[in-house]
Design a protein around this motif. Structure first.
Motif, PDB file in Angstrom:
ATOM      1  N   ASP A 267     150.305 -41.866 -34.461  1.00  0.00           N
ATOM      2  CA  ASP A 267     149.924 -40.457 -34.439  1.00  0.00           C
ATOM      3  C   ASP A 267     149.637 -39.971 -35.857  1.00  0.00           C
ATOM      4  N   GLU A 268     149.478 -38.653 -36.001  1.00  0.00           N
ATOM      5  CA  GLU A 268     149.111 -38.105 -37.311  1.00  0.00           C
ATOM      6  C   GLU A 268     150.215 -38.276 -38.355  1.00  0.00           C
ATOM      7  N   ASN A 269     151.430 -38.551 -37.909  1.00  0.00           N
ATOM      8  CA  ASN A 269     152.547 -38.761 -38.841  1.00  0.00           C
ATOM      9  C   ASN A 269     152.896 -40.231 -39.015  1.00  0.00           C
ATOM     10  N   ASN A 270     152.044 -41.102 -38.531  1.00  0.00           N
ATOM     11  CA  ASN A 270     152.181 -42.557 -38.674  1.00  0.00           C
ATOM     12  C   ASN A 270     153.296 -43.159 -37.812  1.00  0.00           C
ATOM     13  N   PHE A 271     153.728 -42.458 -36.763  1.00  0.00           N
ATOM     14  CA  PHE A 271     154.676 -43.035 -35.819  1.00  0.00           C
ATOM     15  C   PHE A 271     153.907 -43.762 -34.716  1.00  0.00           C
ATOM     16  N   LEU A 272     154.396 -44.926 -34.333  1.00  0.00           N
ATOM     17  CA  LEU A 272     153.708 -45.721 -33.326  1.00  0.00           C
ATOM     18  C   LEU A 272     153.693 -44.991 -31.989  1.00  0.00           C
ATOM     19  N   THR A 273     152.527 -45.000 -31.331  1.00  0.00           N
ATOM     20  CA  THR A 273     152.375 -44.342 -30.032  1.00  0.00           C
ATOM     21  C   THR A 273     152.068 -45.333 -28.918  1.00  0.00           C
ATOM     22  N   SER A 274     151.518 -46.488 -29.260  1.00  0.00           N
ATOM     23  CA  SER A 274     151.278 -47.529 -28.262  1.00  0.00           C
ATOM     24  C   SER A 274     151.020 -48.850 -28.977  1.00  0.00           C
ATOM     25  N   THR A 275     151.293 -49.942 -28.264  1.00  0.00           N
ATOM     26  CA  THR A 275     151.015 -51.292 -28.780  1.00  0.00           C
ATOM     27  C   THR A 275     150.577 -52.143 -27.591  1.00  0.00           C
ATOM     28  N   PHE A 276     150.434 -53.448 -27.842  1.00  0.00           N
ATOM     29  CA  PHE A 276     150.036 -54.359 -26.770  1.00  0.00           C
ATOM     30  C   PHE A 276     151.049 -54.375 -25.623  1.00  0.00           C
ATOM     31  N   SER A 277     152.294 -53.967 -25.893  1.00  0.00           N
ATOM     32  CA  SER A 277     153.368 -54.121 -24.901  1.00  0.00           C
ATOM     33  C   SER A 277     153.734 -52.834 -24.169  1.00  0.00           C
ATOM     34  N   TYR A 278     153.270 -51.690 -24.638  1.00  0.00           N
ATOM     35  CA  TYR A 278     153.574 -50.435 -23.952  1.00  0.00           C
ATOM     36  C   TYR A 278     152.470 -49.418 -24.202  1.00  0.00           C
ATOM     37  N   SER A 279     152.311 -48.518 -23.231  1.00  0.00           N
ATOM     38  CA  SER A 279     151.316 -47.445 -23.330  1.00  0.00           C
ATOM     39  C   SER A 279     151.980 -46.173 -23.843  1.00  0.00           C
ATOM     40  N   LYS A 280     151.185 -45.152 -24.076  1.00  0.00           N
ATOM     41  CA  LYS A 280     151.728 -43.865 -24.520  1.00  0.00           C
ATOM     42  C   LYS A 280     152.641 -43.266 -23.451  1.00  0.00           C
ATOM     43  N   ASP A 281     152.252 -43.407 -22.189  1.00  0.00           N
ATOM     44  CA  ASP A 281     153.075 -42.880 -21.105  1.00  0.00           C
ATOM     45  C   ASP A 281     154.411 -43.624 -21.031  1.00  0.00           C
ATOM     46  N   GLU A 282     154.377 -44.934 -21.242  1.00  0.00           N
ATOM     47  CA  GLU A 282     155.612 -45.717 -21.195  1.00  0.00           C
ATOM     48  C   GLU A 282     156.519 -45.382 -22.379  1.00  0.00           C
ATOM     49  N   LEU A 283     155.924 -45.110 -23.530  1.00  0.00           N
ATOM     50  CA  LEU A 283     156.730 -44.693 -24.683  1.00  0.00           C
ATOM     51  C   LEU A 283     157.410 -43.358 -24.389  1.00  0.00           C
ATOM     52  N   HIS A 284     156.672 -42.443 -23.761  1.00  0.00           N
ATOM     53  CA  HIS A 284     157.269 -41.165 -23.377  1.00  0.00           C
ATOM     54  C   HIS A 284     158.436 -41.389 -22.415  1.00  0.00           C
ATOM     55  N   GLU A 285     158.251 -42.301 -21.471  1.00  0.00           N
ATOM     56  CA  GLU A 285     159.307 -42.612 -20.503  1.00  0.00           C
ATOM     57  C   GLU A 285     160.555 -43.148 -21.214  1.00  0.00           C
ATOM     58  N   VAL A 286     160.361 -44.033 -22.171  1.00  0.00           N
ATOM     59  CA  VAL A 286     161.481 -44.585 -22.945  1.00  0.00           C
ATOM     60  C   VAL A 286     162.208 -43.468 -23.695  1.00  0.00           C
ATOM     61  N   ASN A 287     161.455 -42.574 -24.309  1.00  0.00           N
ATOM     62  CA  ASN A 287     162.069 -41.477 -25.064  1.00  0.00           C
ATOM     63  C   ASN A 287     162.924 -40.587 -24.171  1.00  0.00           C
ATOM     64  N   VAL A 288     162.410 -40.261 -22.985  1.00  0.00           N
ATOM     65  CA  VAL A 288     163.164 -39.403 -22.076  1.00  0.00           C
ATOM     66  C   VAL A 288     164.418 -40.121 -21.585  1.00  0.00           C
ATOM     67  N   ILE A 289     164.301 -41.412 -21.276  1.00  0.00           N
ATOM     68  CA  ILE A 289     165.469 -42.191 -20.854  1.00  0.00           C
ATOM     69  C   ILE A 289     166.533 -42.165 -21.954  1.00  0.00           C
ATOM     70  N   TYR A 290     166.084 -42.317 -23.200  1.00  0.00           N
ATOM     71  CA  TYR A 290     167.052 -42.292 -24.305  1.00  0.00           C
ATOM     72  C   TYR A 290     167.692 -40.914 -24.453  1.00  0.00           C
ATOM     73  N   TYR A 291     166.898 -39.847 -24.314  1.00  0.00           N
ATOM     74  CA  TYR A 291     167.465 -38.494 -24.392  1.00  0.00           C
ATOM     75  C   TYR A 291     168.511 -38.286 -23.292  1.00  0.00           C
ATOM     76  N   LEU A 292     168.183 -38.727 -22.076  1.00  0.00           N
ATOM     77  CA  LEU A 292     169.123 -38.595 -20.962  1.00  0.00           C
ATOM     78  C   LEU A 292     170.387 -39.420 -21.214  1.00  0.00           C
ATOM     79  N   PHE A 293     170.206 -40.602 -21.746  1.00  0.00           N
ATOM     80  CA  PHE A 293     171.354 -41.473 -22.063  1.00  0.00           C
ATOM     81  C   PHE A 293     172.246 -40.802 -23.112  1.00  0.00           C
TER      82      PHE A 293
END
Length: 340
Positions: A267-293
């Motif tokens: 993104d504009e702040n140089n944080f990874l948003t997607s790679t060969f192994s995950y999409s932007k939607d999947e990264l969002h899903e991981v973030n929410v799971i971590y917040y819930l955890f």
């Protein structure tokens, strides 16, 4: 003319020529890369020279280094570059003098900024000196360090010394991930993650706090692998903190070939948003799971409920949290407080 000093490149520096600073065609001048300083004692101590005395008012705490460099080559890390591969030490006298300065000035906490404290045999001697200074002055009362990646008997001795001398030692295990595929992608496969079990047991025996750092968004990560990382430390009863992966300048991960190979987007702040192994939607899903955890376990909202489900019914904490996430996605009004 003062500006003449900027007409030529300066070794060790990269800068924009001041005459072109506000121009559409900025001129960058880059000097030669300088060799690293081998005799670190050439660098004046900011503590022993007194220039920082006025800043330590009970709120700020000093960082010290006993060495610089890192033998590991993790792709996401600035010190993973070959330039930093060799380790150079400050002299034992310099380190001990700085520790004594901390004790004499009655500073509560000492932070050791080494990438791998405990990697050298002399780190036991440094630990003994910290304990001696605490006995002499009553300070420091707490030490925060990043322990060396592969746990050894040396670390056991260091932890025991801190415990025997009533010094709280917060151990941080920067594990980042246990996933084998990701470890290979980020060039971290030489770090034996099973050794963390030994270190965790040492801290448990000594009754000392232990936490681990994970990274969200490493190339190679999937929703499944991140859940498995969290579940592992949940089962070990070790506090987890997770941080977004940033593409750092001059890190091996910032190499254009590496970026292309693993399809890295940022993104504009140089944080990874997607790679060969995950999409932007999947990264969002991981973030929410971590917040819930974090809410459920770290903030203890469902801490004992999750353990009851795990121990009495064999339900994985992260499967429960993931299912809760899906329920919120499908029907946000069913559990409005949780959704909020």
């Amino acid at each position: 003319d003062r500006k003449k000093i900027f007409d030529k490149a300066i070794d060790g520096c990269l800068f924009i020529h001041p005459d072109t600073k506000n121009s559409d065609k900025q001129i960058f001048l880059k000097g030669k890369v300088l060799d690293r300083i081998k005799d670190l004692d050439e660098i004046p101590s900011p503590y022993l020279t007194g220039i920082l005395d006025k800043f330590f008012d009970g709120k700020l705490t000093p960082f010290i280094e006993t060495n610089r460099g890192c033998p590991f080559k993790c792709s996401f890390c600035h010190t993973g570059a070959d330039y930093f591969h060799k380790l150079n030490k400050f002299s034992s006298k310099r380190v001990k003098d700085e520790i004594e300065w901390i004790g004499k000035n009655q500073i509560q906490v000492i932070w050791v900024a080494d990438a791998n404290f405990g990697i050298f045999e002399r780190d036991i001697e440094i630990t003994e000196w910290i304990c001696h200074v605490k006995d002499k002055y009553g300070y420091p009362k707490e030490v925060v360090v990043n322990y060396t990646k592969n746990a050894t008997k040396r670390l056991a001795k260091i932890v025991e010394l801190f415990a025997e001398n009533n010094i709280c030692s917060q151990g941080i295990i920067s594990i980042q991930t246990r996933d084998e595929i990701t470890l290979e992608v980020i060039n971290r496969k030489n770090i034996k993650t099973d050794k963390y079990n030994d270190l965790a047991e040492i801290f448990r025996i000594e009754g000392l706090p232990l936490s681990t750092d994970l990274m969200i968004g490493l190339p190679g990560m999937t929703v499944k692998s991140f859940k498995e990382d969290l579940q592992y430390f949940f089962d070990m009863d070790i506090t987890v903190k997770a941080y977004a992966t940033e593409l750092l300048p001059n890190s091996p991960m910032a190499d254009p070939n590496y970026i292309e190979k693993y399809k890295i987007e940022v993104d504009e702040n140089n944080f990874l948003t997607s790679t060969f192994s995950y999409s932007k939607d999947e990264l969002h899903e991981v973030n929410v799971i971590y917040y819930l955890f974090t809410i459920a376990d770290s903030f203890s909202i469902l801490r004992y409920v999750l353990r009851y489900l795990r121990w009495d019914h064999g339900i994985l904490a992260l499967d429960f949290i993931h299912k809760l996430y899906n329920e919120i996605q499908n029907d946000p009004y069913r559990y409005p407080a949780i959704t909020y």
